[in-house]
Design a protein around this motif. Sequence first.
Motif, short mmCIF file in Angstrom:
data_model
loop_
_atom_site.label_atom_id
_atom_site.label_comp_id
_atom_site.label_asym_id
_atom_site.label_seq_id
_atom_site.Cartn_x
_atom_site.Cartn_y
_atom_site.Cartn_z
N LYS A 82 14.48 30.94 43.27
CA LYS A 82 13.70 31.54 44.35
C LYS A 82 14.66 32.06 45.41
O LYS A 82 15.83 31.63 45.47
CB LYS A 82 12.74 30.53 44.97
N PRO A 83 14.21 32.96 46.28
CA PRO A 83 15.09 33.44 47.35
C PRO A 83 15.58 32.28 48.22
O PRO A 83 14.81 31.38 48.55
CB PRO A 83 14.19 34.40 48.14
N ARG A 124 18.96 36.09 46.56
CA ARG A 124 18.13 36.87 47.47
C ARG A 124 16.99 37.54 46.72
O ARG A 124 17.13 37.86 45.53
CB ARG A 124 18.99 37.95 48.16
N SER A 125 15.89 37.78 47.40
CA SER A 125 14.76 38.47 46.79
C SER A 125 15.22 39.85 46.32
O SER A 125 15.91 40.57 47.03
CB SER A 125 13.61 38.61 47.79
N VAL A 180 14.47 37.22 40.93
CA VAL A 180 14.39 36.39 42.14
C VAL A 180 13.40 37.07 43.09
O VAL A 180 13.66 38.17 43.58
CB VAL A 180 15.76 36.25 42.81
N GLY A 181 12.27 36.42 43.33
CA GLY A 181 11.26 37.03 44.20
C GLY A 181 10.71 38.30 43.57
O GLY A 181 10.51 38.38 42.36
N LYS A 182 10.49 39.32 44.38
CA LYS A 182 9.91 40.57 43.90
C LYS A 182 11.01 41.56 43.52
O LYS A 182 11.97 41.76 44.26
CB LYS A 182 9.02 41.19 44.99
#
Length: 259
Positions: A32-33, A92-93, A121-123
Amino acid sequence: MIRLKNEAEIELMRQGGHKLALILRHLVKMVKPGLSTAVLEETALKMIAQAGGEPAFKDYPMGGGIFFPTALCVSINDEVVHGPALPERILRSGDIVDLDIGMKWPKGNGLFTDTCYTVAVGKVDKATRKLLKVSEQSLYRGIKMAQPGNTLNDIGKVIEEYCVNQGYGVVKDFVGHGVGHQAHEEPDVFNYEIGPRSPENIVLEPGMVLAIEPMINAGSWRVKIAKNGYTALTADGSLSAHFEHSVAITKKGPVILTQ
């Protein structure tokens, strides 16, 4: 020399590969971020020890007196392979990160398996999601060709054709490998066409265990080596995805050991 595995050895690798797959699944869910790669490394070491195994990659000789520093390869964005988990980096996202892990199980006189998964990671944008999907599908297309009587070229050709038709570059400087008694054994397992008459185009037979691992770049297939002397980067700075399973060749067809 290619070392064929007997049924008992393949069963041992299946048990160890299942444990390794559970570890990788846990690590993927952690992503995850804001997460530190040091936390991923700490978790991987702890889970490998709890499983009764030992890490395959930590202190692995990379040549030139260099030894890989971590149990987990964490390759981010334009890093193709051999990204270290330490010193720590923060996810990082919008990043993509491939988590490549190997384990000898049981510790001591066990056998090795090797697996990898690339996770967003994230969007991430639509183009990045497509890269991940195509790269993963190319692995399973390659595995489908890992039939006794087929050849290494059958695996590489189907991976390359599928990815190139999608507009991607298939890394040629790094390939898959045999696995079992060592983390890396003969033969090389190509992700691209080597030609039916190549001396390296061996016929697959029961007892072989192959780590099939396409490394797919969003741009050119070419790579360069980072200043640390071992991490491979895309030459053009494009994103790279990497998926891997350890696969046994059996009379009934390919058996994925790392699931």
